[in-house]
Design a protein around this motif. Structure first.
Motif, mmCIF file in Angstrom:
data_model
loop_
_atom_site.group_PDB
_atom_site.id
_atom_site.type_symbol
_atom_site.label_atom_id
_atom_site.label_comp_id
_atom_site.label_asym_id
_atom_site.label_seq_id
_atom_site.Cartn_x
_atom_site.Cartn_y
_atom_site.Cartn_z
ATOM 1 N N ASN A 176 0.839 -1.203 0.000
ATOM 2 C CA ASN A 176 0.000 0.000 0.000
ATOM 3 C C ASN A 176 0.874 1.253 0.000
ATOM 4 O O ASN A 176 0.545 2.250 -0.658
ATOM 5 C CB ASN A 176 -0.925 -0.002 1.217
ATOM 6 N N ALA A 177 1.982 1.198 0.730
ATOM 7 C CA ALA A 177 2.913 2.329 0.708
ATOM 8 C C ALA A 177 3.470 2.538 -0.694
ATOM 9 O O ALA A 177 3.621 3.677 -1.156
ATOM 10 C CB ALA A 177 4.050 2.089 1.703
ATOM 11 N N VAL A 178 3.754 1.441 -1.388
ATOM 12 C CA VAL A 178 4.253 1.526 -2.758
ATOM 13 C C VAL A 178 3.242 2.228 -3.654
ATOM 14 O O VAL A 178 3.589 3.122 -4.438
ATOM 15 C CB VAL A 178 4.574 0.120 -3.304
ATOM 16 N N ASP A 179 1.978 1.831 -3.557
ATOM 17 C CA ASP A 179 0.943 2.451 -4.391
ATOM 18 C C ASP A 179 0.869 3.955 -4.161
ATOM 19 O O ASP A 179 0.607 4.733 -5.092
ATOM 20 C CB ASP A 179 -0.412 1.806 -4.106
ATOM 21 N N ASP A 188 -4.254 11.297 -0.319
ATOM 22 C CA ASP A 188 -5.327 11.502 0.657
ATOM 23 C C ASP A 188 -6.049 10.201 1.014
ATOM 24 O O ASP A 188 -6.943 10.196 1.862
ATOM 25 C CB ASP A 188 -6.328 12.558 0.173
ATOM 26 N N SER A 189 -5.649 9.087 0.376
ATOM 27 C CA SER A 189 -6.215 7.779 0.719
ATOM 28 C C SER A 189 -5.424 7.091 1.826
ATOM 29 O O SER A 189 -5.801 6.001 2.263
ATOM 30 C CB SER A 189 -6.235 6.867 -0.520
ATOM 31 N N LEU A 190 -4.342 7.718 2.279
ATOM 32 C CA LEU A 190 -3.468 7.078 3.261
ATOM 33 C C LEU A 190 -4.221 6.651 4.518
ATOM 34 O O LEU A 190 -4.083 5.517 4.978
ATOM 35 C CB LEU A 190 -2.316 8.023 3.625
ATOM 36 N N SER A 191 -5.011 7.533 5.074
ATOM 37 C CA SER A 191 -5.695 7.208 6.329
ATOM 38 C C SER A 191 -6.642 6.022 6.176
ATOM 39 O O SER A 191 -6.817 5.233 7.107
ATOM 40 C CB SER A 191 -6.456 8.429 6.849
ATOM 41 N N ALA A 192 -7.235 5.863 4.991
ATOM 42 C CA ALA A 192 -8.146 4.744 4.768
ATOM 43 C C ALA A 192 -7.405 3.426 4.655
ATOM 44 O O ALA A 192 -7.985 2.357 4.892
ATOM 45 C CB ALA A 192 -8.966 4.989 3.507
ATOM 46 N N LEU A 193 -6.133 3.484 4.301
ATOM 47 C CA LEU A 193 -5.330 2.267 4.156
ATOM 48 C C LEU A 193 -4.652 1.849 5.448
ATOM 49 O O LEU A 193 -4.216 0.702 5.588
ATOM 50 C CB LEU A 193 -4.262 2.481 3.073
#
Length: 364
Positions: A176-179, A188-193
């Motif tokens: 997920n960090a790679v994406d 801005d999708s970081l918190s959802a992941l």
């Protein structure tokens, strides 16, 4: 075809970055830093790239080494960026959520970020400051990269880790960090992941996975966090706990054996026949769990971890049924080495989605 220039390609997150980009066809030009830094080589890597990503850092060392390493690596990267005739339009910094906590490491990451941001502004590039929480994932280095890697390592060895100081962790899988780093997912999708879990809760989850997997059973992986944690744990069990022995029951009517017990989540089973001498597979998965079980005939199942040369093979037969689970980010295939038609069962933990197949061509 895109080309990225990246520091830290030999580290944990850098390895995951290269694996995550295999499907896109994006090439990664490595920028060695530290004593291996060469300004001409680094500038050449950055020049004309579509994205420059600064990952390299020091997180476990003396206070002096942490400060000098993080700041020094950032200065080297920034110098190369300023020297490029055709700098990239986007510069990404793999920062840390600890950059604001006042620690030596946090302060060093923050200062490194300022250096990279100034260089990006100088060349007119967009600067992306990605503040990553605790990362976990396959093939992490125990006692260094994360507590998840340490727990996985110890549990896979049959030991019983303990929690000395419990606290709440914010966790993010490395893929997920790679994406986020490569722009496949918006920042801005970081918190959802992210996923919040206590250290004791993390240990309990992983011990639960291990208790089931020791018998070849798949835990409930309906939740993506559980799937990613389980894949992380599995990476520490291969190849020492492979293949998985199955119990064959036979009588005058014929024989019977169970292929898999899955405790939750979707799944898909398929079946193939393969003529002698033919190989199937030659691909890998970023997140998908896959199991091969030979029902009839003789086969060789081969696997190779990405970016390595060593191939691990198992010769299997339907007369003595076993299952082989494919670790994520290992290329794998199956070859009929017998004289008869080969019958093979395949199971995956998800229903095949042609829009997101997670099946990436890679020759073993």
């Amino acid at each position: 075809m895109s080309r990225f220039a990246t520091t830290g390609t030999r580290g944990f997150l850098g390895w995951h970055l290269r694996a995550g980009l295999q499907d896109s066809g994006t090439t990664v030009d490595a920028i060695p830093v530290g004593e291996a830094f060469d300004l001409e080589q680094a500038t050449g890597a950055i020049d004309g790239s579509s994205r420059a990503i600064h990952i390299a850092g020091v997180n476990r060392a003396s206070d002096e080494a942490v400060t000098e390493g993080n700041i020094g690596f950032a200065k080297q990267f920034a110098t190369a960026l300023r020297s490029a005739d055709n700098p990239p339009p986007v510069v990404v910094y793999a920062n840390s959520t600890q950059s604001t906590n006042g620690s030596v490491y946090g302060e060093a990451k923050a200062r490194a970020g300022d250096i990279v941001a100034a260089a990006a502004a100088h060349v007119g590039a967009e600067f992306v400051d990605l503040r990553l929480p605790n990362l976990f994932g396959e093939h992490g280095r125990p006692f260094y990269n994360s507590v998840t890697a340490t727990f996985s390592h110890l549990i896979a060895k049959g030991e019983s880790p303990t929690v000395e100081k419990d606290k709440l962790l914010t966790l993010l899988h490395a893929q997920n960090a790679v994406d986020l780093l490569v722009g496949a997912v918006q920042i801005d999708s970081l918190s959802a992941l992210e996923q919040n879990e206590t250290v004791s809760g993390l240990l309990g989850r992983m011990q639960g996975y291990a208790e089931l997997y020791r018998y070849g059973e798949i835990p409930d992986v309906a939740d993506e966090f559980d799937r990613d944690l389980f894949n992380t744990y599995r990476s520490f069990t291969f190849p020492s706990q492979s293949p998985i022995q199955l119990t064959r029951h036979a009588d005058p009517r014929g024989s019977f054996f169970e292929i898999i017990r899955s405790h939750g989540g979707p799944g898909q089973s398929s079946f193939s026949t393969t003529v002698p001498g033919v190989t199937r597979g030659d691909h890998f998965h970023r997140r998908k769990i896959e199991r091969f079980t030979v029902l009839h005939g003789r086969a060789r199942i081969s696997l190779r971890r990405l970016f390595t040369d060593e191939v691990i093979s198992f010769e299997v037969s339907g007369d003595f049924p076993i299952a082989v689970d494919m670790p994520t980010m290992w290329a794998h295939n199956i070859t009929n080495i017998g004289d008869d038609l080969l019958y093979t069962s395949f199971w995956t933990n998800e229903i095949f989605n042609p829009e997101n197949p997670d099946t990436i061509a890679e020759v073993v």
